[in-house]
Design an enzyme around this catalytic site. Structure first.
Site, short mmCIF file in Angstrom:
data_model
loop_
_atom_site.label_atom_id
_atom_site.label_comp_id
_atom_site.label_asym_id
_atom_site.label_seq_id
_atom_site.Cartn_x
_atom_site.Cartn_y
_atom_site.Cartn_z
N TRP A 101 35.54 40.02 25.31
CA TRP A 101 36.56 38.78 25.43
C TRP A 101 35.84 37.68 24.98
O TRP A 101 36.03 36.95 24.19
CB TRP A 101 37.05 38.78 26.79
CG TRP A 101 38.19 39.68 27.03
CD1 TRP A 101 38.27 40.74 27.84
CD2 TRP A 101 39.32 39.67 26.40
NE1 TRP A 101 39.13 41.35 27.99
CE2 TRP A 101 40.25 40.76 26.93
CE3 TRP A 101 39.98 39.11 25.52
CZ2 TRP A 101 41.47 41.03 26.60
CZ3 TRP A 101 41.37 39.03 25.14
CH2 TRP A 101 41.98 40.32 25.47
N ASP A 172 35.28 31.94 31.23
CA ASP A 172 36.49 32.89 31.33
C ASP A 172 36.77 33.68 32.52
O ASP A 172 36.09 34.83 32.60
CB ASP A 172 36.60 33.70 30.02
CG ASP A 172 37.89 34.61 30.02
OD1 ASP A 172 38.59 34.55 30.73
OD2 ASP A 172 38.14 35.15 28.79
N LYS A 196 45.92 39.34 35.70
CA LYS A 196 45.03 39.89 36.14
C LYS A 196 44.90 39.90 37.66
O LYS A 196 45.41 40.92 38.59
CB LYS A 196 43.51 39.76 35.73
CG LYS A 196 43.70 39.59 34.04
CD LYS A 196 43.69 41.10 33.46
CE LYS A 196 43.93 40.60 31.72
NZ LYS A 196 42.86 40.14 31.00
C1 PLP Z 1 43.01 39.62 29.54
C2 PLP Z 1 41.72 38.91 29.27
C3 PLP Z 1 41.76 37.83 28.26
C4 PLP Z 1 43.24 37.59 27.54
O1 PLP Z 1 44.11 37.11 28.43
P1 PLP Z 1 45.47 36.68 27.73
O2 PLP Z 1 46.29 35.89 28.85
O3 PLP Z 1 46.22 37.95 27.18
O4 PLP Z 1 45.40 35.64 26.44
C5 PLP Z 1 40.79 36.92 28.06
N1 PLP Z 1 39.81 37.09 28.72
C6 PLP Z 1 39.87 37.90 29.73
C7 PLP Z 1 38.34 38.20 30.34
C8 PLP Z 1 40.80 38.83 30.02
O5 PLP Z 1 40.40 39.91 30.95
#
Ligand code: PLP
Length: 360
Positions: A101, A172, A196
């Site tokens: 990511w 993030d 998540k």
């Molecule tokens: C799932 C995830 C993403 C992507 O998320 P989207 O909402 O599908 O754009 C980005 N960063 C991390 C750490 C993730 O787990």
């Protein structure tokens, strides 16, 4: 009713009691004669839902008035663009990469740097099993911001201590928001897709220090502009109203559980159960530096990957779902977000031991 233990990385398990409440409220929300999905985001009723969700998130995370809390769309991936568009401002953006990511995030920032918005500096790059030691980090002077991913969902690599850098920290938190207490004041910006550890897909939380709201590029689309969204209470256009409402129910549930402090104790226990089972066997393995093993996403391999298919078939029969690892790393992955109970993790551990006894 047959609800399995769902170890999916995302969209992921939600607390059953929250879904039951949403079900009860679905057709006739609070006696209003319609679903919350069917009312205007500008109505007083909806604004109350939106404000309560924000207030509860602020309470859960200890977010002060120095920060704006935005409820946006586009997922965490859109933030990979929104961040450079809002914050690069002709300066240098530092990126630490520790897995898939953060690699995607830096790629997107490089696109804007190439268009003249600023520069991108790779601070250090991990290999997906460890975090480069701070002594190897190449930080820039006066960086516009420092970006990292505290929990790499695919590789299961977590950074538990907030990095000590001078630049505003942009993080993030998609797969670890609300899993453990964090000091929001250490950050310039925290962002997370909701699907998540919060609720349904379609909602992205951005927590941004208000003094960072004044530096967006002229190229930044209106709906991606943090200042515009803040000035319009995240309702510059129609927000993801139902996802916002459902996330609000999850925040209420989390407060009832005792908040982030209480859920963190449970999360640590759940992760310890799984890693102990993996380390205590020659049949299962995890190759992440133990100091950086994720407490949310636990990847593991079977000694003989010829048994992967059987493992997945059998755990489905045992009521355990979605344990297949991401294709980038292979093997298995158990995502054990807040909604996963210790009993569900214990059931997985029992299944793993039993499978090993038969096939190890
Ligand atoms: C799932 C995830 C993403 C992507 O998320 P989207 O909402 O599908 O754009 C980005 N960063 C991390 C750490 C993730 O787990």
């Amino acid at each position: 009713m047959n609800r399995f233990a769902n170890f999916c990385a995302g969209p992921a398990a939600m607390p059953t009691v929250v879904l039951e409440r949403a079900q009860r409220e679905l057709l006739d929300w609070q006696g209003k004669g319609s679903s919350v999905m069917e009312i205007s985001h500008r109505s007083a009723d909806y604004i109350e839902v939106a404000e309560r969700a924000e207030a509860n998130l602020r309470k859960l995370m200890g977010i002060s008035d120095d920060y704006a809390v935005l409820f946006l769309q586009g997922g965490a991936a859109l933030q990979f663009s929104a961040i450079p568009l809002n914050l690069m401002n002709g300066g240098t953006a530092d990126y630490l990469t520790t897995g898939a990511w953060s690699q995607k995030a830096i790629k997107e920032a490089e696109r804007y740097a190439a268009l003249g918005l600023g520069k991108v500096n790779l601070v250090a790059a991990g290999d997906g099993t460890d975090v480069p030691d701070v002594s190897e980090w190449q930080l820039s002077d006066n960086a516009a911001y420092f970006h990292y991913c505290p929990n790499e969902t695919i590789h299961g690599v977590q950074i538990f201590d907030t990095p000590k850098v001078n630049a505003p920290i942009v993080a993030d938190f998609s797969s670890c928001i609300l899993s453990e207490p964090v000091n929001v004041n250490d950050f310039g910006l925290i962002y997370a897709g909701a699907q998540k550890n919060i609720g349904p897909a379609g909602l992205t939380i951005v927590i941004v220090r208000k003094d960072l709201l004044d530096r967006a590029s002229a190229f930044c689309p209106n709906v991606m502009n943090y200042k515009n969204q803040f000035d319009n209470d995240s309702m510059l256009n129609t927000p993801a109203t139902f996802a916002w409402y459902l996330s609000g129910l999850v925040f209420e549930w989390l407060l009832e559980q005792g908040g982030v402090e209480a859920i963190a104790v449970q999360n640590r226990k759940k992760a310890a159960m799984l890693y102990e089972a993996i380390d205590g066997s020659d049949f299962y393995s995890n190759n992440v530096n133990p100091k950086h093993r994720s407490i949310m996403n636990v990847p593991f391999r079977l000694a003989d990957d010829g048994l992967d298919k059987l493992f997945l078939e059998e755990n489905k029969k045992a009521g355990l779902l979605n344990l297949k690892g991401h294709r980038v790393v292979g093997g298995m992955r158990a995502s054990i977000y807040n909604a996963i109970t210790p009993e569900q993790v214990a059931a997985l551990v029992a299944f793993m031991k039993e499978f090993e006894a038969r096939h190890g």
